[in-house]
Scaffold this motif. Structure first.
Motif, PDB file in Angstrom:
ATOM      1  N   GLY A   1     -22.369  -7.698 -84.077  1.00 33.50           N
ATOM      2  CA  GLY A   1     -23.482  -7.047 -83.282  1.00 33.50           C
ATOM      3  C   GLY A   1     -24.878  -7.498 -83.600  1.00 33.50           C
ATOM      4  N   GLU A   2     -25.814  -6.799 -82.571  1.00 32.85           N
ATOM      5  CA  GLU A   2     -26.970  -7.002 -83.056  1.00 32.85           C
ATOM      6  C   GLU A   2     -27.860  -6.643 -84.246  1.00 32.85           C
ATOM      7  OE1 GLU A   2     -28.985  -4.840 -79.663  1.00 32.85           O
ATOM      8  OE2 GLU A   2     -27.920  -6.351 -78.127  1.00 32.85           O
ATOM      9  N   GLU A   3     -27.193  -5.574 -84.811  1.00 34.63           N
ATOM     10  CA  GLU A   3     -27.598  -5.193 -86.178  1.00 34.63           C
ATOM     11  C   GLU A   3     -27.056  -6.078 -87.250  1.00 34.63           C
ATOM     12  OE1 GLU A   3     -29.929  -2.788 -86.409  1.00 34.63           O
ATOM     13  OE2 GLU A   3     -29.917  -2.737 -84.256  1.00 34.63           O
ATOM     14  N   ASN A   4     -26.138  -7.174 -87.144  1.00 31.30           N
ATOM     15  CA  ASN A   4     -25.534  -7.781 -88.045  1.00 31.30           C
ATOM     16  C   ASN A   4     -24.793  -6.989 -89.049  1.00 31.30           C
ATOM     17  OD1 ASN A   4     -26.231 -10.358 -87.182  1.00 31.30           O
ATOM     18  ND2 ASN A   4     -28.333 -10.268 -88.059  1.00 31.30           N
ATOM     19  N   SER A   5     -24.032  -6.044 -88.500  1.00 36.19           N
ATOM     20  CA  SER A   5     -23.064  -5.304 -89.627  1.00 36.19           C
ATOM     21  C   SER A   5     -22.431  -6.276 -90.357  1.00 36.19           C
ATOM     22  CB  SER A   5     -22.272  -4.317 -88.716  1.00 36.19           C
ATOM     23  OG  SER A   5     -23.074  -3.410 -87.992  1.00 36.19           O
ATOM     24  N   HIS A   6     -22.280  -6.026 -91.663  1.00 41.13           N
ATOM     25  CA  HIS A   6     -21.568  -7.082 -92.690  1.00 41.13           C
ATOM     26  C   HIS A   6     -20.044  -6.607 -92.927  1.00 41.13           C
ATOM     27  CE1 HIS A   6     -20.945  -8.544 -96.912  1.00 41.13           C
ATOM     28  NE2 HIS A   6     -20.682  -9.462 -95.961  1.00 41.13           N
ATOM     29  N   TYR A   7     -19.042  -7.469 -92.512  1.00 44.05           N
ATOM     30  CA  TYR A   7     -17.694  -7.396 -92.992  1.00 44.05           C
ATOM     31  C   TYR A   7     -17.036  -8.507 -93.718  1.00 44.05           C
ATOM     32  CZ  TYR A   7     -17.838  -3.948 -88.958  1.00 44.05           C
ATOM     33  OH  TYR A   7     -17.935  -2.922 -88.080  1.00 44.05           O
ATOM     34  N   PRO A   8     -16.942  -8.096 -95.143  1.00 42.40           N
ATOM     35  CA  PRO A   8     -16.273  -9.148 -95.860  1.00 42.40           C
ATOM     36  C   PRO A   8     -14.855  -8.974 -95.593  1.00 42.40           C
ATOM     37  CG  PRO A   8     -17.115  -7.080 -97.177  1.00 42.40           C
ATOM     38  CD  PRO A   8     -17.703  -6.888 -95.808  1.00 42.40           C
ATOM     39  N   LEU A   9     -14.179 -10.160 -95.265  1.00 39.47           N
ATOM     40  CA  LEU A   9     -12.919 -10.304 -95.140  1.00 39.47           C
ATOM     41  C   LEU A   9     -12.334 -11.384 -95.985  1.00 39.47           C
ATOM     42  CD1 LEU A   9     -12.970 -10.210 -91.350  1.00 39.47           C
ATOM     43  CD2 LEU A   9     -12.690  -8.290 -92.957  1.00 39.47           C
ATOM     44  N   HIS A  10     -10.868 -11.271 -96.116  1.00 40.14           N
ATOM     45  CA  HIS A  10      -9.958 -12.208 -96.695  1.00 40.14           C
ATOM     46  C   HIS A  10     -10.077 -13.393 -95.984  1.00 40.14           C
ATOM     47  CE1 HIS A  10      -9.180  -8.753 -99.136  1.00 40.14           C
ATOM     48  NE2 HIS A  10      -8.923  -9.547-100.412  1.00 40.14           N
ATOM     49  N   GLU A  11     -10.559 -14.621 -96.544  1.00 39.31           N
ATOM     50  CA  GLU A  11     -10.461 -15.880 -95.978  1.00 39.31           C
ATOM     51  C   GLU A  11      -9.076 -16.256 -95.348  1.00 39.31           C
ATOM     52  OE1 GLU A  11     -12.726 -20.229 -96.176  1.00 39.31           O
ATOM     53  OE2 GLU A  11     -11.367 -19.774 -97.796  1.00 39.31           O
ATOM     54  N   LYS A  12      -8.068 -16.397 -96.404  1.00 42.89           N
ATOM     55  CA  LYS A  12      -6.740 -16.744 -95.931  1.00 42.89           C
ATOM     56  C   LYS A  12      -6.177 -15.901 -94.985  1.00 42.89           C
ATOM     57  CE  LYS A  12      -2.522 -18.798 -98.264  1.00 42.89           C
ATOM     58  NZ  LYS A  12      -1.850 -18.666 -99.522  1.00 42.89           N
ATOM     59  N   LEU A  13      -6.411 -14.514 -94.966  1.00 46.28           N
ATOM     60  CA  LEU A  13      -5.615 -13.831 -94.092  1.00 46.28           C
ATOM     61  C   LEU A  13      -6.341 -13.937 -92.568  1.00 46.28           C
ATOM     62  CD1 LEU A  13      -4.088 -11.217 -93.418  1.00 46.28           C
ATOM     63  CD2 LEU A  13      -6.146  -9.843 -93.957  1.00 46.28           C
ATOM     64  N   LEU A  14      -7.590 -14.046 -92.509  1.00 42.87           N
ATOM     65  CA  LEU A  14      -8.312 -13.942 -91.408  1.00 42.87           C
ATOM     66  C   LEU A  14      -7.905 -15.601 -90.872  1.00 42.87           C
ATOM     67  CD1 LEU A  14     -10.277 -12.906 -89.337  1.00 42.87           C
ATOM     68  CD2 LEU A  14     -12.229 -14.187 -90.800  1.00 42.87           C
ATOM     69  N   CYS A  15      -7.886 -16.619 -91.582  1.00 45.23           N
ATOM     70  CA  CYS A  15      -7.671 -17.946 -90.895  1.00 45.23           C
ATOM     71  C   CYS A  15      -5.992 -18.068 -90.559  1.00 45.23           C
ATOM     72  CB  CYS A  15      -8.041 -18.969 -91.821  1.00 45.23           C
ATOM     73  SG  CYS A  15     -10.007 -18.959 -91.941  1.00 45.23           S
ATOM     74  N   HIS A  16      -5.321 -17.388 -91.474  1.00 48.66           N
ATOM     75  CA  HIS A  16      -3.862 -17.397 -91.028  1.00 48.66           C
ATOM     76  C   HIS A  16      -3.584 -16.846 -89.615  1.00 48.66           C
ATOM     77  CE1 HIS A  16       0.587 -16.990 -91.582  1.00 48.66           C
ATOM     78  NE2 HIS A  16       0.478 -15.749 -91.146  1.00 48.66           N
ATOM     79  N   HIS A  17      -4.325 -15.800 -89.059  1.00 41.83           N
ATOM     80  CA  HIS A  17      -3.942 -15.311 -88.007  1.00 41.83           C
ATOM     81  C   HIS A  17      -4.748 -15.965 -86.699  1.00 41.83           C
ATOM     82  CE1 HIS A  17      -1.266 -12.196 -89.322  1.00 41.83           C
ATOM     83  NE2 HIS A  17      -2.213 -11.710 -90.070  1.00 41.83           N
ATOM     84  N   SER A  18      -6.163 -16.575 -87.217  1.00 37.82           N
ATOM     85  CA  SER A  18      -6.829 -16.872 -86.112  1.00 37.82           C
ATOM     86  C   SER A  18      -7.321 -18.428 -86.194  1.00 37.82           C
ATOM     87  CB  SER A  18      -8.209 -16.134 -86.004  1.00 37.82           C
ATOM     88  OG  SER A  18      -9.320 -16.639 -85.637  1.00 37.82           O
ATOM     89  N   PRO A  19      -6.622 -19.165 -85.373  1.00 35.72           N
ATOM     90  CA  PRO A  19      -7.083 -20.781 -85.331  1.00 35.72           C
ATOM     91  C   PRO A  19      -8.562 -20.822 -85.197  1.00 35.72           C
ATOM     92  CG  PRO A  19      -4.971 -20.301 -83.999  1.00 35.72           C
ATOM     93  CD  PRO A  19      -5.614 -18.982 -84.562  1.00 35.72           C
TER      94      PRO A  19
END
Length: 254
Positions: free
Chosen positions: A31-49
């Motif tokens: 978003g415009e306010e740059n809300s920060h979401y720390p996420l697990h890289e492997k989980l994120l990349c496993h689901h999202s090419p």
């Protein structure tokens, strides 16, 4: 599985959540306010090419900084995504206005190339309309058409529902009549959807046969060929407003 296999569309093996919660995190700014979401890289990349290409590509700056921004995405929609990412579940909509955020989440899932989430959203929206004996309104259909391409599953479900609604209705609501006159693609898609019903020839009235009625109202019945139900018109929408979308009952009345 390698990122390359994921990008090529090969089927991913099912993995348990704990297998994907490694120590490496990535920082997503939304978003415009740059809300920060720390996420697990492997989980994120496993689901999202999409994210796999970003974070596993050594030539990408994001692979080094482990940061990426989605300024066009709202916090509410991304929060829904994060909830699904860690639970693989969606909250069932309590009322029709809850469909709007799900559609925005669907568009995000398409951008991130997460087919599993796309499927879950279509199934959830389909179940809502079916369980409540209602159909998607014009604003919902227009919104989906404005934000998707042809051969889209959400489009197909929406237009198939509308095809049934209009076929069973005694007349065409005025706003639908106006929309179909303006949007040739929508009209063509409705015809294609009806063709996919594969009706038997004997189930379809034959206007060439003078011995049978043309339709339910007959030649002199209460419903004429050009019958249009009076209603206020609606303009095409690119973005969904906060107001509740059109809500039509299963019997075809507003």
């Amino acid at each position: 599985m390698s990122p390359e296999a994921s990008q090529n569309g090969d089927e991913k093996p099912q993995k348990q959540l704990y297998e994907l919660l490694t120590h490496t995190l990535v920082d997503i700014y939304v978003g415009e306010e740059n809300s920060h979401y720390p996420l697990h890289e492997k989980l994120l990349c496993h689901h999202s090419p999409f994210f796999a290409r970003i974070f596993y590509n050594k030539s990408s700056s994001s692979s080094r900084t482990k940061e990426f921004g989605l300024p066009e995405v709202t916090d509410d929609v991304f929060a829904l995504f994060v909830g699904w990412l860690y639970s693989r579940a969606l909250r069932y909509p309590e009322e029709e206005r809850d469909i709007g955020p799900l559609l925005d989440l669907y568009f995000l899932a398409s951008k991130l190339q997460i087919e599993g989430l796309e499927t879950d959203i279509v199934d959830t929206v389909r179940a809502y309309y079916h369980n409540n004996s209602t159909y998607p309104g014009l604003r919902r259909v227009q919104y989906v058409y404005a934000n998707t391409e042809e051969d889209n599953v959400m489009r197909e479900m929406m237009v198939g529902s509308v095809a049934r609604f209009l076929t069973l209705a005694d007349s065409i609501p005025e706003h639908w009549s106006n929309a179909l006159k303006k949007n040739g693609q929508l009209s063509v898609d409705i015809i294609r959807s009806i063709q996919e019903w594969h009706l038997e020839e004997r189930q379809v009235p034959d206007a060439r046969d003078a011995s049978v009625d043309r339709g339910r109202g007959g030649f002199k019945g209460p419903v004429g060929f050009s019958a249009v139900e009076g209603s206020s018109g609606m303009e095409d929408v690119k973005e969904e407003s906060e107001e509740e979308g059109e809500h039509v009952n299963g019997n075809g009345t507003a």
